[in-house]
Design an enzyme around this catalytic site. Sequence first.
Site, PDB file in Angstrom:
ATOM      1  N   ARG A   1     -76.521  26.409 -39.682  1.00  0.00           N
ATOM      2  CA  ARG A   1     -75.545  26.966 -38.741  1.00  0.00           C
ATOM      3  C   ARG A   1     -75.970  28.364 -38.282  1.00  0.00           C
ATOM      4  O   ARG A   1     -75.761  28.737 -37.129  1.00  0.00           O
ATOM      5  CB  ARG A   1     -74.154  27.014 -39.372  1.00  0.00           C
TER       6      ARG A   1
ATOM      7  N   ARG B   1     -72.309  19.875 -35.374  1.00  0.00           N
ATOM      8  CA  ARG B   1     -72.445  21.031 -36.267  1.00  0.00           C
ATOM      9  C   ARG B   1     -72.295  20.669 -37.744  1.00  0.00           C
ATOM     10  O   ARG B   1     -72.139  21.554 -38.572  1.00  0.00           O
ATOM     11  CB  ARG B   1     -71.434  22.112 -35.893  1.00  0.00           C
TER      12      ARG B   1
END
Length: 434
Positions: A408, A219
């Site tokens: 994201r 991430r």
Amino acid sequence: MQDRTYTADAEPGDDVTVAGWVHEIRDLGGIAFLILRDATGKIQVKFEKDEMDDDLVETGLGVSRESVVSVSGAVEEEPRAPTGVEVTPESVEVVSAADPELPLDPSGKVDAELSTRLDNRTLDLRKDEVQAIFAIRAELLRAVREQFREFRCTEITTPKIVATGTEGGTELFPITYFGEEAFMNQSPQLFKQLIAGSNVERVFEIGPIFRAEEHNTPRHLNEATSIDFEGAFCDEHDAMDVAEGIVKAGYEAIAENCEEELEALGLEEEFDVPEGEFPRISYEEAIERINATGELDEQLVWGDDLPTEGEKALGDDVGGHYFITDWPSEIKPFYIQDHDDDEQLSTGFDLMHPQMELVSGGKREHRHENLIEGFEQQGLDPDQFEYYTKMFKYGMPPHAGFGLGGERLVMTILGLDNIREAVLFPRDRQRLSP
């Protein structure tokens, strides 16, 4: 290519020239089919070997998969064809032949590792599901821009080459700028504040940011897209309203305009637009609720940053998007204003998806003396930021804003396993090319 017809526009009775990639060849003996693919879909090209010129058949069936071809011929109705029509070719031109040995299979019949896909992104993007990710990303950014304009914001572009980092520290990529040291910008934070104080008032930017963080996780990226907002005469509550509106607008646009793309990703039945207001949970309540889950080896105490495991535990508990507000001043940047009645408590907030942080924001310190004190408290030299601080002497209004991670947001909306899937050519510690 002049007079080219997209495959989706080919109708029975038309004489067309279609051009694209050879997706597949099916040879059934006396009859064979070439499946041609372009940006709008696929179309079947039929070769009846005994009734066609040998050279035409050899050209059409001898070409390797993923070669670029141009086919001219008549479109006929054929219910058994994948799209209900087929082309009987009069001519086939191999525009660009592909190597028979492909590094990955664009048809998707054979899986490839993510690293192989990223090394061969042009081939990878020929898969429907990969194209769908970036079509959805494009629609998301369109909707975000539209929603910002509904909030009376002006789009801006700020420098990506700067003399000093936004937040100081060592997480900067240094470059040489005409013999002087410069850096790739971590954030448009300082510049967007200056513009918000210029009588433009409400601004937004969608652009790249660069962070030299040595993360190697699914991430994190070292080059990312930041969706930024800054608004004069706004407080942290106003900024949270804007952040929530932006995220919901993105979901709504995807649900309304990306039905085919969601189907390609297998999400047509499970894509949900967030409903109701996002809960706003104080930092103090957040650590209490995380501790109560029993998921962490050690209990969190006031002043701790929230670990990944803690964020996930709280996300599972909340069950949707939520804000964490009223963070300790000591763990928020110098430009975040503290509460007037408690200097240990900041106006900073984060917007969370159940899986990870999406947004960081807050009300900004607009009073010159307080701003200088904030620099000094965090060990930064105010003189290095004189271009920024001096403007706070000339009538800087109260203002607030946030930065939202674009990749994201895509990752969480689509449930992607790795943030690199949301970037055409990602940059991380191991990847500088392509």
